[in-house]
Write a protein that holds these residues in place. Structure first.
Motif, PDB file in Angstrom:
ATOM      1  N   CYS A  44       0.868  -1.183   0.000  1.00  0.00           N
ATOM      2  CA  CYS A  44       0.000   0.000   0.000  1.00  0.00           C
ATOM      3  C   CYS A  44       0.899   1.226   0.000  1.00  0.00           C
ATOM      4  O   CYS A  44       1.684   1.449   0.937  1.00  0.00           O
ATOM      5  CB  CYS A  44      -0.912  -0.002   1.225  1.00  0.00           C
ATOM      6  SG  CYS A  44      -2.027   1.431   1.335  1.00  0.00           S
ATOM      7  N   CYS A  45       0.809   2.018  -1.036  1.00  0.00           N
ATOM      8  CA  CYS A  45       1.667   3.180  -1.203  1.00  0.00           C
ATOM      9  C   CYS A  45       0.825   4.447  -1.203  1.00  0.00           C
ATOM     10  O   CYS A  45       0.055   4.678  -2.155  1.00  0.00           O
ATOM     11  CB  CYS A  45       2.474   3.077  -2.493  1.00  0.00           C
ATOM     12  SG  CYS A  45       3.426   1.539  -2.655  1.00  0.00           S
TER      13      CYS A  45
ATOM     14  N   VAL B 294      -2.739   3.799  -1.870  1.00  0.00           N
ATOM     15  CA  VAL B 294      -3.096   3.178  -3.148  1.00  0.00           C
ATOM     16  C   VAL B 294      -2.320   1.873  -3.281  1.00  0.00           C
ATOM     17  O   VAL B 294      -1.107   1.830  -3.010  1.00  0.00           O
ATOM     18  CB  VAL B 294      -2.774   4.110  -4.339  1.00  0.00           C
ATOM     19  CG1 VAL B 294      -3.131   3.430  -5.654  1.00  0.00           C
ATOM     20  CG2 VAL B 294      -3.509   5.433  -4.199  1.00  0.00           C
ATOM     21  N   CYS B 295      -3.016   0.806  -3.709  1.00  0.00           N
ATOM     22  CA  CYS B 295      -2.352  -0.484  -3.891  1.00  0.00           C
ATOM     23  C   CYS B 295      -1.323  -0.369  -5.022  1.00  0.00           C
ATOM     24  O   CYS B 295      -1.580   0.266  -6.061  1.00  0.00           O
ATOM     25  CB  CYS B 295      -3.368  -1.568  -4.209  1.00  0.00           C
ATOM     26  SG  CYS B 295      -4.478  -1.969  -2.833  1.00  0.00           S
ATOM     27  N   ALA B 296      -0.145  -1.001  -4.833  1.00  0.00           N
ATOM     28  CA  ALA B 296       0.974  -0.908  -5.780  1.00  0.00           C
ATOM     29  C   ALA B 296       0.696  -1.762  -7.010  1.00  0.00           C
ATOM     30  O   ALA B 296       1.143  -2.912  -7.119  1.00  0.00           O
ATOM     31  CB  ALA B 296       2.276  -1.328  -5.099  1.00  0.00           C
ATOM     32  N   THR B 297      -0.011  -1.190  -7.965  1.00  0.00           N
ATOM     33  CA  THR B 297      -0.366  -1.912  -9.196  1.00  0.00           C
ATOM     34  C   THR B 297       0.013  -1.116 -10.445  1.00  0.00           C
ATOM     35  O   THR B 297      -0.410  -1.465 -11.547  1.00  0.00           O
ATOM     36  CB  THR B 297      -1.881  -2.205  -9.220  1.00  0.00           C
ATOM     37  OG1 THR B 297      -2.593  -0.963  -9.182  1.00  0.00           O
ATOM     38  CG2 THR B 297      -2.305  -3.070  -8.049  1.00  0.00           C
TER      39      THR B 297
ATOM     40  N   ASN C 276       4.811   1.987  -9.031  1.00  0.00           N
ATOM     41  CA  ASN C 276       4.803   1.213  -7.784  1.00  0.00           C
ATOM     42  C   ASN C 276       4.224  -0.167  -8.108  1.00  0.00           C
ATOM     43  O   ASN C 276       3.035  -0.412  -7.933  1.00  0.00           O
ATOM     44  CB  ASN C 276       3.958   1.908  -6.707  1.00  0.00           C
ATOM     45  CG  ASN C 276       4.503   3.256  -6.308  1.00  0.00           C
ATOM     46  OD1 ASN C 276       5.512   3.360  -5.624  1.00  0.00           O
ATOM     47  ND2 ASN C 276       3.825   4.318  -6.763  1.00  0.00           N
ATOM     48  N   CYS C 277       5.055  -1.039  -8.582  1.00  0.00           N
ATOM     49  CA  CYS C 277       4.577  -2.351  -9.046  1.00  0.00           C
ATOM     50  C   CYS C 277       4.887  -3.415  -8.003  1.00  0.00           C
ATOM     51  O   CYS C 277       6.032  -3.862  -7.853  1.00  0.00           O
ATOM     52  CB  CYS C 277       5.239  -2.706 -10.379  1.00  0.00           C
ATOM     53  SG  CYS C 277       4.570  -4.215 -11.119  1.00  0.00           S
ATOM     54  N   GLY C 278       3.856  -3.811  -7.252  1.00  0.00           N
ATOM     55  CA  GLY C 278       4.025  -4.824  -6.218  1.00  0.00           C
ATOM     56  C   GLY C 278       4.591  -4.262  -4.942  1.00  0.00           C
ATOM     57  O   GLY C 278       4.263  -4.726  -3.853  1.00  0.00           O
TER      58      GLY C 278
END
Length: 684
Positions: free
Chosen positions: A392-393, A396-399, A403-405
């Protein structure tokens, strides 16, 4: 002398005694009558009515000192059983209660037979459904089919002891059940064999076994009953006695409810609250100084009285002085100060997941735990938003590629951030020319009805006629010799349809595809002609014309709209032998009788086709009518012929008689000879 004195003395004594009696009678407003000097009420005494010795005749009574055939209204109510009530009346000199007295009901009239006096009316209380048992008990108000038997309301439709009529006991008959007022034996061989089968009780008010439901929920001896009813208590069912109640399907004395049973306190089923006990049949609230049957002093133990024992009051099931069950609402039991406890919401800050738990600054209480919505992967941005394996960045979820994963994991070059499993993203190499999830750029996903082709999301329907992408992306047809038809590359020669006419382009509206010197070509064409009736190349057959877009068979010799050829319209003329001619006299023209095209087999007479060989109004020629009694035969008017009939006279004797014919011959048993107007006997 002495004897005379003795007699005189006795007389004096008697006179003195009588004088005393008379004085006493007068004081009571009575008369002293009779040789014994007895006092009597001359107002009511039928033997001394109005005066001593005045005897009333038979059938009369003494009322107010007068002999009368009427009843008196003067009675000693003070000495009667009815006292001075409104229903008290004086009958035959006696005070009676006309509400209940069978012999003086409503007035001084007796009830007949077995009728009882019910509220001043003579009623058949043993059988009257509207006054059953001589009380305000209307059996018919209970339901359809109810009646009064022996002073008790019963269901005549279902009661096996009173089936259809009172005291009709059918329990010993085959089946033994009463349904709709008659014995019921089918489909069960014996209703009592179906006892205890709740799903297929032999009787529940219909002719088909069905489950026992509602109050009558128990199948007992094949009958659906209420096992807790006063009249059908338990199974086998028993009617409880006076002073009893049906409780737990058994008859118990009402005195049993005056003890300490918390489940049946004062009455069957009356259950005391958790903070109460049963005290001599009355639910009494516990208090801390008198807790439970032992009357324990909970105050001295610093405890609370819950149900019937002293408890600490800090459990979720028995919380605080009110003994609340926090589990019912999903709350927890926490201290409220002052030594007491209360149920609180574990999802709220201050008691987040436990008593007194307060979330730190920047955190909120999510589902019973403190969470930072900016970093918590299971509460990212909002409570319950679970990123799974992704980080969680900043809420916001890292997608994304940035921010990948994980936070700060950037995908570069040909890599794109892709979901390798549920809620688990990684940087992977992507062919952006054909990748449906990353078409042209990372994250650009094509719709379900699209494919990524050359980095562009294209509709799959485009591949059905796209020569550059025929059936699939970049599957190109030969530009000189092929076209894309239904997702396949085909030779552009040898096809002649309006959608594909010698080239890969369809014909325009109003054009049809024809073979020319240079192959198939689109040419302007009129639709609706015999060569193209409903559409291109829809040609009509021989003897057909195109009428309103439909090929229709026509008579070219006589059809004035298509005379000789399709579309040749004769207008006001007629069509004869495939040529338009003047109609002439339509009243006599056999080729146009009455109107153009109506062809007669014989003659046209007064605009109607006629057979001059048999027509009595046009016999031999038009307008030549036969006389009455004549018929037209072979174009000649002749007299009505007759038939020969063999008529039975008697025995084996017959005679021949003439019978008028209604046609050439109307005889049933004989036939006319050919060409003859009369009937002849058949051979033999």
């Amino acid at each position: 002398m002495n004897g005379l004195l003795r007699v005189s003395f006795i007389v004096v004594l008697l006179l003195a005694a009588l004088s005393a009696v008379h004085a006493q009678c007068a004081a009571d407003d009575y008369l002293c009558c009779g040789p014994n000097g007895g006092c009597t009420d001359s107002d009511q005494d039928s033997n001394n009515c109005g005066g001593c010795g005045n005897v009333c005749p038979d059938g009369q009574v003494c009322c107010d000192g007068t002999c009368s055939v009427q009843t008196c209204d003067i009675c000693d109510f003070s000495a009667s059983s009815c006292g001075s009530t409104n229903a008290c009346a004086c009958c035959d000199g006696n005070a009676v209660d006309t509400d209940t007295d069978k012999n003086h009901c409503g007035s001084c009239n007796p009830c007949s037979g077995e009728d009882l006096c019910c509220g001043g009316e003579c009623r058949d209380a043993l059988n009257d459904a509207e006054a059953c048992g001589c009380i305000a008990n209307n059996c018919t108000a209970i339901g359809e089919g109810w009646g009064c038997c022996g002073g008790v309301c019963v269901d005549l439709d279902t009661d096996p002891l009173n089936c259809g009529t009172c005291f009709n006991n059918v329990t010993s008959l085959p089946g033994g059940c009463c349904v709709d007022g008659s014995v019921f034996s089918s489909p069960c061989d014996n209703c009592y064999e179906a006892a205890d089968d709740q799903d297929m009780c032999c009787w529940n008010g219909t002719n088909t076994p069905q489950p026992c439901t509602g109050l009558n929920s128990l199948c007992c001896d094949g009958i659906c009953i209420d096992p807790n009813s006063f009249f059908t208590c338990g199974c086998p069912s028993t009617e409880c006695s006076s002073g009893e109640s049906c409780c737990g399907e058994i008859c118990v004395p009402n005195t049993d409810f005056t003890g300490d049973d918390r489940d049946n306190c004062g009455a069957c089923g009356n259950q005391c609250d958790p903070n109460q006990f049963c005290n001599s049949g009355s639910c009494t609230t516990y208090d801390n100084t008198n807790c439970g049957m032992s009357m324990a002093d909970c105050d001295s133990l610093n405890q609370f009285c819950c149900e019937d024992s002293c408890v600490d009051g800090d459990s979720d099931s028995q919380c605080g002085s009110l003994c609340n069950n926090c589990d019912d609402s999903g709350f927890i039991c926490c201290s409220s100060g002052g030594g007491d406890f209360q149920c609180v919401n574990p999802m709220a800050n201050g008691n987040c997941g436990g008593c007194g738990v307060t979330c730190s600054s920047g955190q909120v209480c999510c589902q019973g735990e403190c969470a930072d919505l900016q970093t918590a992967s299971d509460h990212c941005g909002s409570c319950g938003n679970d990123c799974g394996a992704d980080a969680c960045c900043s809420g916001v979820c890292a997608t994304t590629n940035d921010n990948c994963g994980g936070c700060g994991t950037v995908c570069g070059g040909d890599d794109c951030c892709s979901e390798v499993s549920v809620n688990d993203h990684e940087c992977v190499v992507a062919c952006k020319l054909y990748d449906n999830d990353n078409c042209g750029s990372c994250g650009n996903s094509c719709a379900l009805d699209q494919l990524c082709c050359q980095g562009v999301c294209s509709s799959t329907s485009d591949f059905t006629d796209d020569e550059q992408n025929c059936g699939a992306c970049e599957l190109a047809c030969d530009a000189d010799t092929e076209c894309c038809l239904n997702s396949e590359c085909v030779d552009n020669e040898g096809y002649a349809t309006e959608d594909f006419c010698g080239s890969c382009e369809p014909c325009e509206s109003g054009q049809c595809c024809f073979m020319g010197g240079d192959g198939y070509q689109c040419q302007p064409t009129t639709i609706g002609t015999e060569d193209h009736c409903s559409g291109c190349h829809d040609a009509c057959g021989q003897n057909e014309c195109c009428v309103s877009g439909v090929c229709t068979t026509v008579d070219f010799e006589n059809n004035p709209d298509h005379c000789g050829t399709c579309g040749t319209d004769c207008g006001d003329n007629c069509c004869r032998d495939s040529a338009c001619v003047s109609p002439g006299d339509l009243s006599s023209d056999p080729q146009n009788c009455g109107s153009c095209g109506v062809v007669c087999d014989d003659e046209c007479c007064s605009s109607v086709c006629a057979d001059t060989a048999t027509d009595e109004n046009n016999c031999g020629s038009c307008d030549y009518a036969c006389e009455s009694g004549q018929v037209c035969q072979e174009g000649f008017c002749i007299d009505q012929p007759s038939c020969i009939e063999l008529q039975h006279v008697m025995g084996d004797q017959y005679r021949i008689v003439d019978v008028p014919c209604t046609g050439p011959c109307a005889c049933d048993t004989f036939a006319c000879a050919d060409g003859q107007p009369t009937c002849t006997l058949p051979d033999g």
